[in-house]
Design a protein around this motif. Structure first.
Motif, PDB file in Angstrom:
ATOM      1  N   SER A 267      39.631  22.394  41.352  1.00 47.40           N
ATOM      2  CA  SER A 267      40.401  23.287  40.483  1.00 47.40           C
ATOM      3  C   SER A 267      39.697  24.620  40.306  1.00 47.40           C
ATOM      4  O   SER A 267      40.336  25.682  40.293  1.00 47.40           O
ATOM      5  N   ALA A 268      38.369  24.585  40.147  1.00 49.81           N
ATOM      6  CA  ALA A 268      37.612  25.828  39.988  1.00 49.81           C
ATOM      7  C   ALA A 268      37.729  26.693  41.236  1.00 49.81           C
ATOM      8  O   ALA A 268      37.921  27.916  41.145  1.00 49.81           O
ATOM      9  N   LEU A 269      37.635  26.075  42.408  1.00 48.05           N
ATOM     10  CA  LEU A 269      37.684  26.822  43.659  1.00 48.05           C
ATOM     11  C   LEU A 269      39.070  27.415  43.900  1.00 48.05           C
ATOM     12  O   LEU A 269      39.220  28.620  44.134  1.00 48.05           O
ATOM     13  N   ILE A 270      40.101  26.569  43.823  1.00 51.95           N
ATOM     14  CA  ILE A 270      41.459  27.038  44.099  1.00 51.95           C
ATOM     15  C   ILE A 270      41.927  28.013  43.016  1.00 51.95           C
ATOM     16  O   ILE A 270      42.556  29.031  43.313  1.00 51.95           O
ATOM     17  N   GLY A 271      41.618  27.701  41.757  1.00 45.74           N
ATOM     18  CA  GLY A 271      42.020  28.575  40.656  1.00 45.74           C
ATOM     19  C   GLY A 271      41.441  29.960  40.793  1.00 45.74           C
ATOM     20  O   GLY A 271      42.085  30.955  40.437  1.00 45.74           O
ATOM     21  N   GLY A 272      40.209  30.051  41.327  1.00 51.96           N
ATOM     22  CA  GLY A 272      39.609  31.359  41.541  1.00 51.96           C
ATOM     23  C   GLY A 272      40.193  32.072  42.739  1.00 51.96           C
ATOM     24  O   GLY A 272      40.460  33.272  42.694  1.00 51.96           O
ATOM     25  N   LEU A 273      40.423  31.318  43.820  1.00 50.82           N
ATOM     26  CA  LEU A 273      40.897  31.936  45.055  1.00 50.82           C
ATOM     27  C   LEU A 273      42.356  32.381  44.979  1.00 50.82           C
ATOM     28  O   LEU A 273      42.772  33.276  45.722  1.00 50.82           O
ATOM     29  N   ILE A 274      43.148  31.764  44.095  1.00 52.60           N
ATOM     30  CA  ILE A 274      44.553  32.164  43.963  1.00 52.60           C
ATOM     31  C   ILE A 274      44.665  33.643  43.610  1.00 52.60           C
ATOM     32  O   ILE A 274      45.594  34.336  44.046  1.00 52.60           O
ATOM     33  N   TYR A 275      43.709  34.117  42.828  1.00 53.83           N
ATOM     34  CA  TYR A 275      43.793  35.512  42.381  1.00 53.83           C
ATOM     35  C   TYR A 275      43.735  36.496  43.537  1.00 53.83           C
ATOM     36  O   TYR A 275      44.276  37.603  43.436  1.00 53.83           O
ATOM     37  N   LEU A 276      43.094  36.115  44.643  1.00 53.02           N
ATOM     38  CA  LEU A 276      42.959  37.040  45.779  1.00 53.02           C
ATOM     39  C   LEU A 276      44.321  37.448  46.336  1.00 53.02           C
ATOM     40  O   LEU A 276      44.621  38.651  46.395  1.00 53.02           O
ATOM     41  N   PRO A 277      45.196  36.514  46.729  1.00 54.29           N
ATOM     42  CA  PRO A 277      46.514  36.956  47.218  1.00 54.29           C
ATOM     43  C   PRO A 277      47.391  37.565  46.129  1.00 54.29           C
ATOM     44  O   PRO A 277      48.197  38.455  46.407  1.00 54.29           O
ATOM     45  N   ILE A 278      47.228  37.112  44.878  1.00 53.83           N
ATOM     46  CA  ILE A 278      48.039  37.670  43.792  1.00 53.83           C
ATOM     47  C   ILE A 278      47.623  39.111  43.501  1.00 53.83           C
ATOM     48  O   ILE A 278      48.462  39.963  43.186  1.00 53.83           O
ATOM     49  N   SER A 279      46.331  39.410  43.615  1.00 54.06           N
ATOM     50  CA  SER A 279      45.901  40.796  43.428  1.00 54.06           C
ATOM     51  C   SER A 279      46.468  41.686  44.529  1.00 54.06           C
ATOM     52  O   SER A 279      46.749  42.865  44.297  1.00 54.06           O
ATOM     53  N   VAL A 280      46.658  41.117  45.726  1.00 57.31           N
ATOM     54  CA  VAL A 280      47.322  41.868  46.799  1.00 57.31           C
ATOM     55  C   VAL A 280      48.746  42.213  46.383  1.00 57.31           C
ATOM     56  O   VAL A 280      49.228  43.331  46.608  1.00 57.31           O
ATOM     57  N   LEU A 281      49.444  41.250  45.748  1.00 51.17           N
ATOM     58  CA  LEU A 281      50.802  41.510  45.260  1.00 51.17           C
ATOM     59  C   LEU A 281      50.810  42.635  44.237  1.00 51.17           C
ATOM     60  O   LEU A 281      51.652  43.544  44.292  1.00 51.17           O
ATOM     61  N   PHE A 282      49.883  42.592  43.285  1.00 51.91           N
ATOM     62  CA  PHE A 282      49.827  43.614  42.245  1.00 51.91           C
ATOM     63  C   PHE A 282      49.561  44.998  42.853  1.00 51.91           C
ATOM     64  O   PHE A 282      50.172  45.997  42.457  1.00 51.91           O
ATOM     65  N   LEU A 283      48.627  45.052  43.809  1.00 53.48           N
ATOM     66  CA  LEU A 283      48.315  46.328  44.443  1.00 53.48           C
ATOM     67  C   LEU A 283      49.488  46.824  45.288  1.00 53.48           C
ATOM     68  O   LEU A 283      49.769  48.026  45.336  1.00 53.48           O
ATOM     69  N   PHE A 284      50.177  45.881  45.935  1.00 52.74           N
ATOM     70  CA  PHE A 284      51.325  46.281  46.737  1.00 52.74           C
ATOM     71  C   PHE A 284      52.436  46.848  45.854  1.00 52.74           C
ATOM     72  O   PHE A 284      53.177  47.747  46.273  1.00 52.74           O
ATOM     73  N   ILE A 285      52.565  46.325  44.628  1.00 50.03           N
ATOM     74  CA  ILE A 285      53.537  46.884  43.684  1.00 50.03           C
ATOM     75  C   ILE A 285      53.239  48.367  43.452  1.00 50.03           C
ATOM     76  O   ILE A 285      54.138  49.211  43.440  1.00 50.03           O
ATOM     77  N   GLY A 286      51.942  48.698  43.285  1.00 42.06           N
ATOM     78  CA  GLY A 286      51.561  50.092  43.081  1.00 42.06           C
ATOM     79  C   GLY A 286      51.883  50.961  44.284  1.00 42.06           C
ATOM     80  O   GLY A 286      52.399  52.080  44.136  1.00 42.06           O
ATOM     81  N   THR A 287      51.605  50.445  45.481  1.00 41.99           N
ATOM     82  CA  THR A 287      51.922  51.193  46.699  1.00 41.99           C
ATOM     83  C   THR A 287      53.431  51.343  46.866  1.00 41.99           C
ATOM     84  O   THR A 287      53.925  52.396  47.263  1.00 41.99           O
ATOM     85  N   ALA A 288      54.167  50.261  46.549  1.00 45.10           N
ATOM     86  CA  ALA A 288      55.628  50.310  46.639  1.00 45.10           C
ATOM     87  C   ALA A 288      56.203  51.307  45.632  1.00 45.10           C
ATOM     88  O   ALA A 288      57.167  52.022  45.935  1.00 45.10           O
ATOM     89  N   LEU A 289      55.598  51.377  44.447  1.00 47.12           N
ATOM     90  CA  LEU A 289      56.034  52.367  43.454  1.00 47.12           C
ATOM     91  C   LEU A 289      55.809  53.781  43.969  1.00 47.12           C
ATOM     92  O   LEU A 289      56.646  54.673  43.757  1.00 47.12           O
ATOM     93  N   PHE A 290      54.674  53.984  44.647  1.00 49.75           N
ATOM     94  CA  PHE A 290      54.400  55.306  45.215  1.00 49.75           C
ATOM     95  C   PHE A 290      55.461  55.672  46.250  1.00 49.75           C
ATOM     96  O   PHE A 290      55.970  56.793  46.269  1.00 49.75           O
ATOM     97  N   GLY A 291      55.809  54.700  47.111  1.00 48.09           N
ATOM     98  CA  GLY A 291      56.853  54.952  48.097  1.00 48.09           C
ATOM     99  C   GLY A 291      58.216  55.149  47.460  1.00 48.09           C
ATOM    100  O   GLY A 291      58.990  56.026  47.863  1.00 48.09           O
TER     101      GLY A 291
END
Length: 491
Positions: A267-291
């Motif tokens: 749980s500690a490993l997966i719970g931490g690693l989930i944030y990596l792809p989700i942070s990509v989603l959050f950053l992509f939202i910012g790039t998509a907003l710019f576009g």
């Protein structure tokens, strides 16, 4: 904000409060309140760890950062595998072996009661500031989106979260965190899909515009430690995430609720690693907003100032999303804040009971007395957190200064834990000398440039490296002091 969005928002708030409060009957002992009954599914704990890491700050700050600059913030997430693997291998088995609800029992075993008091007090102070800061920033965001009074939002949020986290204990916190974590992901995906298919030239236009303006860059790869380069952010991320997953009571408590060490490590490993792809989603939202707003024809003049990038996402939510989806996104932002705050309430109450009440006030208290202490301390923490949040409306500078000081103390916590973990010496004076040296380094790097000028030694390093040098100073000086002063004192 129309009636459909209000219905969606209040259905979510009411549902979460009722669901969390429904676990009240399962909390008859302090053990069930703090570490559960060993019957919580592993996936729930995994999602709770992820939701604890994400706050409403990151939910809005990451898109704003990507809109304003590039994906340099993703490097912080790239450090997660390193930090979580260290935590999974060394810290999780250690806490499971000690078998205490508090992460800070270990410090007393290694260096004595002073170390336990120091780190637990620092933890409580930083959590109070954390609750107040998140309540304030969440209220500030919702005020910009729906126009409600900031103080009213702070009070409303604080009461709702305090009630269900008090009634339901750790079980309610974990289950509601899991639901809120799922809602966070659904909200982000829904927003991205809408923007992709709203572009005049189709989804590929976002990638075209983003590439043209270098929006997908991870930052400079130069060995320059005065700027937030790739390497500076990566090193900073390793230390901060190791602090989160290795010594933070919010996470340690979750390691204790599962039946076996393997489940806790997974749980500690997966719970931490989930944030990596989700942070990509959050950053992509910012790039998509710019576009999406590339032409700036629909963006108000007051938001075209790049310094106000954090306000673009809330503006998009209110003015561009269809009814229903707007309510879902606002609920997602609220969910991010609520999951973080509820965790702080429960973990702080656990630390107060374990490290203070049971240790110094009443060592032979009954279960009923323990439960009263947990309820009372949760309520007090909630009230102080709400008070700090409201105070930040008018006294931001003073509280900002205290927030920096609490960050300084948390840096000292990590160094002391690493010294306790990896040093074979149990010489208390060596640990104290190391801690003092580390805090002095952190204070110097934080304030020397302001007092003596930017050319002062140590002042030119980027602020991200403050915790890095401070933590290393505590470990190295503490180790050497213990070795020189009492080389034969081994456990």
């Amino acid at each position: 904000m129309n009636s459909i969005d209000l219905v969606v928002f209040f259905l979510y708030i009411g549902g979460i409060a009722l669901f969390g409060g429904s676990f009240f009957k399962r909390n008859k002992t302090p053990e069930s309140y703090t570490v559960g009954n060993k019957d919580i599914p592993g996936w729930v704990v995994t999602m709770s760890i992820f939701a604890t890491f994400v706050s409403s700050i990151s939910y809005l700050a990451l898109p704003g950062n990507a809109f304003q600059s590039n994906w340099n913030a993703l490097v912080f997430s790239l450090s997660l595998p390193i930090a979580t693997l260290i935590a999974v291998k060394y810290f999780v088995p250690l806490y499971r072996k000690i078998n205490s609800p508090s992460a800070y029992t270990f410090m007393e075993q290694r260096f004595g009661a002073w170390a336990r008091l120091y780190v637990s007090l620092c933890y409580l102070l930083t959590q109070l500031m954390r609750v107040g800061t998140i309540l304030y920033l969440l209220a500030l965001t919702l005020n910009a989106i729906i126009g409600w009074d900031i103080a009213t939002i702070i009070l409303f949020t604080g009461i709702i979260v305090a009630v269900y986290s008090m009634l339901g204990g750790i079980t309610a916190v974990l289950w509601t965190d899991a639901i809120q974590g799922i809602l966070l992901i659904v909200g982000a995906l829904g927003c991205i899909i809408y923007m992709l298919f709203s572009m005049p030239e189709g989804p590929s236009q976002i990638f075209t515009i983003g590439s043209a303006y270098d929006k997908f860059s991870l930052g400079s790869f130069k060995l320059d430690f005065t700027e937030p380069t790739f390497w500076v952010v990566l090193i900073y991320g390793v230390f901060i995430n190791l602090q989160n997953y290795g010594i933070d009571q919010n996470y340690v408590q979750r390691y204790m609720v599962l039946k076996s060490d393997k489940e806790a490590q997974r749980s500690a490993l997966i719970g931490g690693l989930i944030y990596l792809p989700i942070s990509v989603l959050f950053l992509f939202i910012g790039t998509a907003l710019f576009g999406y707003y590339h032409s700036a024809e629909t963006l108000p003049l007051e938001l075209q100032d790049i310094a106000k990038a954090d306000r673009v996402f809330p503006f998009f939510i209110v003015n561009e999303l269809p009814p229903g989806l707007t309510g879902l996104m606002i609920a997602s932002i609220f969910a991010a804040g609520m999951s973080t705050i509820s965790t702080s309430f429960n973990s702080s109450a656990t630390v107060f009971l374990t490290d203070y009440y049971n240790r110094y006030i009443n060592k032979n208290a009954s279960n009923k007395q323990h439960m009263r202490v947990l309820y009372f301390s949760s309520a007090i923490i909630g009230l102080i957190g709400v008070g700090i949040g409201i105070a930040m409306i008018d006294v931001k500078s003073a509280l900002d200064a205290w927030w920096k000081l609490s960050s300084i103390f948390s840096g000292g916590m990590l160094g002391l834990f690493l010294l306790a973990m990896f040093s074979k010496f149990k010489y208390v004076k060596g640990a104290i000398i190391g801690m003092i040296a580390g805090i002095l380094v952190i204070l110097w790097m934080t304030f020397a440039g302001r007092i003596f000028g930017p050319d002062t030694i140590g002042a030119s390093f980027h602020t991200y490296l403050t915790i890095v040098f401070g933590t290393m100073a505590i470990f190295l000086v503490g180790f050497l002091a213990s070795y020189i002063m009492k080389p034969k004192a081994k456990y």
